[in-house]
Design a protein around this motif. Structure first.
Motif, PDB file in Angstrom:
ATOM      1  N   SER A 283      61.415  38.922  70.483  1.00 10.77           N
ATOM      2  CA  SER A 283      62.007  39.593  69.311  1.00 10.77           C
ATOM      3  C   SER A 283      60.927  39.753  68.240  1.00 10.77           C
ATOM      4  O   SER A 283      59.936  39.005  68.219  1.00 10.77           O
ATOM      5  CB  SER A 283      63.203  38.802  68.767  1.00 10.77           C
ATOM      6  N   ALA A 284      61.146  40.746  67.350  1.00 10.27           N
ATOM      7  CA  ALA A 284      60.183  41.012  66.271  1.00 10.27           C
ATOM      8  C   ALA A 284      60.235  39.899  65.243  1.00 10.27           C
ATOM      9  O   ALA A 284      61.285  39.272  65.029  1.00 10.27           O
ATOM     10  CB  ALA A 284      60.508  42.351  65.619  1.00 10.27           C
ATOM     11  N   PRO A 285      59.116  39.635  64.594  1.00  9.57           N
ATOM     12  CA  PRO A 285      59.122  38.597  63.555  1.00  9.57           C
ATOM     13  C   PRO A 285      59.974  39.004  62.368  1.00  9.57           C
ATOM     14  O   PRO A 285      60.234  40.180  62.135  1.00  9.57           O
ATOM     15  CB  PRO A 285      57.641  38.483  63.180  1.00  9.57           C
ATOM     16  N   ALA A 286      60.421  38.025  61.648  1.00 15.72           N
ATOM     17  CA  ALA A 286      61.269  38.294  60.484  1.00 15.72           C
ATOM     18  C   ALA A 286      60.494  39.093  59.437  1.00 15.72           C
ATOM     19  O   ALA A 286      59.303  38.845  59.181  1.00 15.72           O
ATOM     20  CB  ALA A 286      61.758  36.976  59.885  1.00 15.72           C
ATOM     21  N   ALA A 287      61.163  40.096  58.850  1.00 12.75           N
ATOM     22  CA  ALA A 287      60.518  40.948  57.841  1.00 12.75           C
ATOM     23  C   ALA A 287      60.316  40.173  56.548  1.00 12.75           C
ATOM     24  O   ALA A 287      61.186  39.406  56.122  1.00 12.75           O
ATOM     25  CB  ALA A 287      61.374  42.183  57.590  1.00 12.75           C
ATOM     26  N   ARG A 288      59.138  40.445  55.936  1.00 10.51           N
ATOM     27  CA  ARG A 288      58.848  39.806  54.649  1.00 10.51           C
ATOM     28  C   ARG A 288      59.589  40.527  53.536  1.00 10.51           C
ATOM     29  O   ARG A 288      59.759  41.741  53.582  1.00 10.51           O
ATOM     30  CB  ARG A 288      57.358  39.844  54.377  1.00 10.51           C
ATOM     31  N   PRO A 289      60.021  39.817  52.544  1.00 14.30           N
ATOM     32  CA  PRO A 289      60.722  40.492  51.423  1.00 14.30           C
ATOM     33  C   PRO A 289      59.769  41.404  50.661  1.00 14.30           C
ATOM     34  O   PRO A 289      58.613  41.077  50.419  1.00 14.30           O
ATOM     35  CB  PRO A 289      61.197  39.315  50.545  1.00 14.30           C
ATOM     36  N   LYS A 290      60.239  42.632  50.322  1.00 15.27           N
ATOM     37  CA  LYS A 290      59.427  43.594  49.587  1.00 15.27           C
ATOM     38  C   LYS A 290      59.277  43.178  48.127  1.00 15.27           C
ATOM     39  O   LYS A 290      60.198  42.631  47.521  1.00 15.27           O
ATOM     40  CB  LYS A 290      60.057  44.979  49.667  1.00 15.27           C
ATOM     41  N   ALA A 291      58.056  43.491  47.591  1.00 17.30           N
ATOM     42  CA  ALA A 291      57.818  43.196  46.173  1.00 17.30           C
ATOM     43  C   ALA A 291      58.637  44.150  45.304  1.00 17.30           C
ATOM     44  O   ALA A 291      58.818  45.320  45.656  1.00 17.30           O
ATOM     45  CB  ALA A 291      56.328  43.348  45.850  1.00 17.30           C
ATOM     46  N   PRO A 292      59.153  43.690  44.206  1.00 20.79           N
ATOM     47  CA  PRO A 292      59.957  44.580  43.346  1.00 20.79           C
ATOM     48  C   PRO A 292      59.089  45.715  42.801  1.00 20.79           C
ATOM     49  O   PRO A 292      57.905  45.529  42.522  1.00 20.79           O
ATOM     50  CB  PRO A 292      60.426  43.639  42.219  1.00 20.79           C
ATOM     51  N   PRO A 293      59.628  46.947  42.671  1.00 19.99           N
ATOM     52  CA  PRO A 293      58.836  48.084  42.160  1.00 19.99           C
ATOM     53  C   PRO A 293      58.383  47.848  40.712  1.00 19.99           C
ATOM     54  O   PRO A 293      59.100  47.246  39.910  1.00 19.99           O
ATOM     55  CB  PRO A 293      59.805  49.270  42.264  1.00 19.99           C
ATOM     56  N   ILE A 294      57.171  48.348  40.410  1.00 27.34           N
ATOM     57  CA  ILE A 294      56.615  48.192  39.060  1.00 27.34           C
ATOM     58  C   ILE A 294      57.107  49.340  38.186  1.00 27.34           C
ATOM     59  O   ILE A 294      57.007  50.518  38.562  1.00 27.34           O
ATOM     60  CB  ILE A 294      55.081  48.181  39.108  1.00 27.34           C
ATOM     61  N   ASP A 295      57.600  49.020  37.040  1.00 33.03           N
ATOM     62  CA  ASP A 295      58.117  50.029  36.106  1.00 33.03           C
ATOM     63  C   ASP A 295      56.938  50.657  35.351  1.00 33.03           C
ATOM     64  O   ASP A 295      56.280  50.003  34.544  1.00 33.03           O
ATOM     65  CB  ASP A 295      59.088  49.374  35.127  1.00 33.03           C
ATOM     66  N   THR A 296      56.639  51.941  35.666  1.00 35.73           N
ATOM     67  CA  THR A 296      55.526  52.650  35.005  1.00 35.73           C
ATOM     68  C   THR A 296      55.984  53.547  33.868  1.00 35.73           C
ATOM     69  O   THR A 296      55.180  54.290  33.296  1.00 35.73           O
ATOM     70  CB  THR A 296      54.772  53.507  36.035  1.00 35.73           C
ATOM     71  N   SER A 297      57.250  53.563  33.561  1.00 32.44           N
ATOM     72  CA  SER A 297      57.749  54.412  32.484  1.00 32.44           C
ATOM     73  C   SER A 297      57.270  53.890  31.128  1.00 32.44           C
ATOM     74  O   SER A 297      56.989  52.695  30.964  1.00 32.44           O
ATOM     75  CB  SER A 297      59.274  54.462  32.514  1.00 32.44           C
ATOM     76  N   VAL A 298      57.107  54.814  30.185  1.00 28.02           N
ATOM     77  CA  VAL A 298      56.631  54.493  28.842  1.00 28.02           C
ATOM     78  C   VAL A 298      57.770  54.693  27.861  1.00 28.02           C
ATOM     79  O   VAL A 298      58.505  55.698  27.928  1.00 28.02           O
ATOM     80  CB  VAL A 298      55.429  55.379  28.453  1.00 28.02           C
ATOM     81  N   ASN A 299      57.905  53.750  26.979  1.00 30.11           N
ATOM     82  CA  ASN A 299      58.941  53.845  25.964  1.00 30.11           C
ATOM     83  C   ASN A 299      58.697  55.063  25.077  1.00 30.11           C
ATOM     84  O   ASN A 299      57.562  55.376  24.723  1.00 30.11           O
ATOM     85  CB  ASN A 299      58.945  52.566  25.127  1.00 30.11           C
ATOM     86  N   ARG A 300      59.725  55.788  24.721  1.00 23.53           N
ATOM     87  CA  ARG A 300      59.590  56.979  23.899  1.00 23.53           C
ATOM     88  C   ARG A 300      58.946  56.671  22.551  1.00 23.53           C
ATOM     89  O   ARG A 300      58.274  57.503  21.950  1.00 23.53           O
ATOM     90  CB  ARG A 300      60.964  57.629  23.695  1.00 23.53           C
ATOM     91  N   GLY A 301      59.129  55.469  22.106  1.00 22.13           N
ATOM     92  CA  GLY A 301      58.537  55.114  20.814  1.00 22.13           C
ATOM     93  C   GLY A 301      57.017  55.161  20.815  1.00 22.13           C
ATOM     94  O   GLY A 301      56.382  55.249  19.762  1.00 22.13           O
ATOM     95  N   ALA A 302      56.409  55.107  22.014  1.00 19.89           N
ATOM     96  CA  ALA A 302      54.949  55.172  22.072  1.00 19.89           C
ATOM     97  C   ALA A 302      54.424  56.536  21.658  1.00 19.89           C
ATOM     98  O   ALA A 302      53.239  56.678  21.343  1.00 19.89           O
ATOM     99  CB  ALA A 302      54.476  54.839  23.486  1.00 19.89           C
ATOM    100  N   TYR A 303      55.275  57.566  21.659  1.00 15.43           N
ATOM    101  CA  TYR A 303      54.857  58.920  21.303  1.00 15.43           C
ATOM    102  C   TYR A 303      55.221  59.282  19.864  1.00 15.43           C
ATOM    103  O   TYR A 303      55.118  60.447  19.472  1.00 15.43           O
ATOM    104  CB  TYR A 303      55.491  59.945  22.249  1.00 15.43           C
ATOM    105  N   ASN A 304      55.623  58.310  19.077  1.00 14.99           N
ATOM    106  CA  ASN A 304      56.027  58.606  17.702  1.00 14.99           C
ATOM    107  C   ASN A 304      54.873  59.178  16.884  1.00 14.99           C
ATOM    108  O   ASN A 304      55.074  60.035  16.020  1.00 14.99           O
ATOM    109  CB  ASN A 304      56.584  57.347  17.028  1.00 14.99           C
ATOM    110  N   SER A 305      53.639  58.701  17.145  1.00 19.50           N
ATOM    111  CA  SER A 305      52.503  59.200  16.371  1.00 19.50           C
ATOM    112  C   SER A 305      52.244  60.678  16.632  1.00 19.50           C
ATOM    113  O   SER A 305      51.699  61.389  15.780  1.00 19.50           O
ATOM    114  CB  SER A 305      51.245  58.391  16.716  1.00 19.50           C
ATOM    115  N   ILE A 306      52.642  61.181  17.821  1.00 23.18           N
ATOM    116  CA  ILE A 306      52.457  62.594  18.142  1.00 23.18           C
ATOM    117  C   ILE A 306      53.608  63.430  17.602  1.00 23.18           C
ATOM    118  O   ILE A 306      53.406  64.460  16.957  1.00 23.18           O
ATOM    119  CB  ILE A 306      52.327  62.780  19.663  1.00 23.18           C
TER     120      ILE A 306
END
Length: 306
Positions: free
Chosen positions: A48-71
């Motif tokens: 039988s195949a070996p047990a699957a390793r748990p996947k790493a949680p996805p990294i959140d690359t979104s930027v808060n809208r407040g970062a664009y306040n200067s523009i």
């Protein structure tokens, strides 16, 4: 003696004879092990195949809208359809903001003519300092007799910074009703200021000459010239007339299309600034000689000023 020697030779055994049986057992054991591995190899593999390793949680690359306040606060992209006001340094007070708008200058300067280049840093302005009777060509960034520093050269207008008051000021070419009319209208009226006295010899009245030198920008519009460069070195050895208006001052002076103006009174014309300075020096000259290259030959044009 002979009989005993032959008997001893028959009793001698080959070397390592006692090891032959061991080597045979080892070979037989190797063959049995190899056959056993071939027989049981499939059972030794994982089923039988070996047990699957748990996947790493996805990294959140979104930027808060407040970062664009200067523009968005500066409205750089005109999201509402309105053009924002230019950014100014408000820490310098209202007087510093007012100097962004040039004001008419009171300095003793007269603008004689301008040459506006596609590269603003190469534009030229012929400026006369009143009282010195001297016309000098300036480019942006140059100082005028310690009085002002050229900022920008526009058509019939020069903007500079007054070095005494640190204000932005400008001078313009004089607009009078007696401006000379060039082009086809002047030709149809039959007026010619330059008279031909012989081969490559011309006569021009000083009053007519002054009309042209006082309206340099209109004169420059009557022809189109480009720097003529020496093959190989690339150095400028004059200016080639590519085209000119019919009846223009250039045509009256005996010049033709594709002529190369190389020198004036023996002084090489190797830059736009030099050409403008020599042009304005005609005011006080009794005679001017012009060296022209035409069809590969050098010709001398002589102009007597009366």
């Amino acid at each position: 003696m002979i009989f005993s020697n032959s008997r001893n030779s028959k009793n001698q055994r080959p070397p390592f004879e006692k090891w032959y049986s061991y080597l045979l057992f080892v070979f037989i054991g190797y063959c049995i092990a190899d056959l056993a591995i071939l027989a049981y190899r499939d059972r030794m593999l994982p089923q039988s195949a070996p047990a699957a390793r748990p996947k790493a949680p996805p990294i959140d690359t979104s930027v808060n809208r407040g970062a664009y306040n200067s523009i968005t606060s500066r409205n750089m992209f005109a999201s509402n359809g309105e053009i924002p006001d230019p950014l100014v340094d408000k820490t310098k007070g209202p007087e510093a903001q007012k100097e962004q708008v040039p004001v008419p200058s009171q300095l003793p300067l007269n603008l004689i003519g301008t040459l506006v280049h596609s590269n603003p840093d190469k534009s030229l302005a012929a400026i006369e300092v009143r009282g010195k009777n001297q016309v000098i060509s300036y480019t942006p960034g140059k100082e005028i007799e310690g009085m002002a520093s050229i900022v920008r050269v526009e058509r019939q207008k020069v903007i500079f910074r007054n070095l005494n008051s640190n204000r932005m000021e400008y001078i313009e070419m004089k607009k009078d009703g007696n401006k000379v009319a060039f082009g086809a209208s002047a030709v149809s009226a039959g007026g010619k200021e330059v008279q031909k006295a012989g081969d490559n010899n011309f006569v021009i009245k000083r009053a007519d000459l002054l009309k042209y030198t006082n309206d340099l920008s209109s004169v420059l519009m009557q022809a189109r010239a480009v720097p003529n460069r020496e093959p190989g070195t690339g150095n400028i050895n004059g200016f080639r007339l590519l085209d000119m208006q019919p009846g223009s001052i250039y045509e009256q002076l005996g010049l033709q299309r594709m002529d190369v103006i190389k020198s004036v009174d023996g002084t090489p014309v190797d830059s736009p600034a030099k050409a403008m300075e020599l042009y304005n020096s005609l005011k006080n000259s009794p005679k001017v000689t012009l060296q022209v290259e035409r069809n590969g030959k050098n010709e001398t044009m002589t102009y007597n000023i009366q």
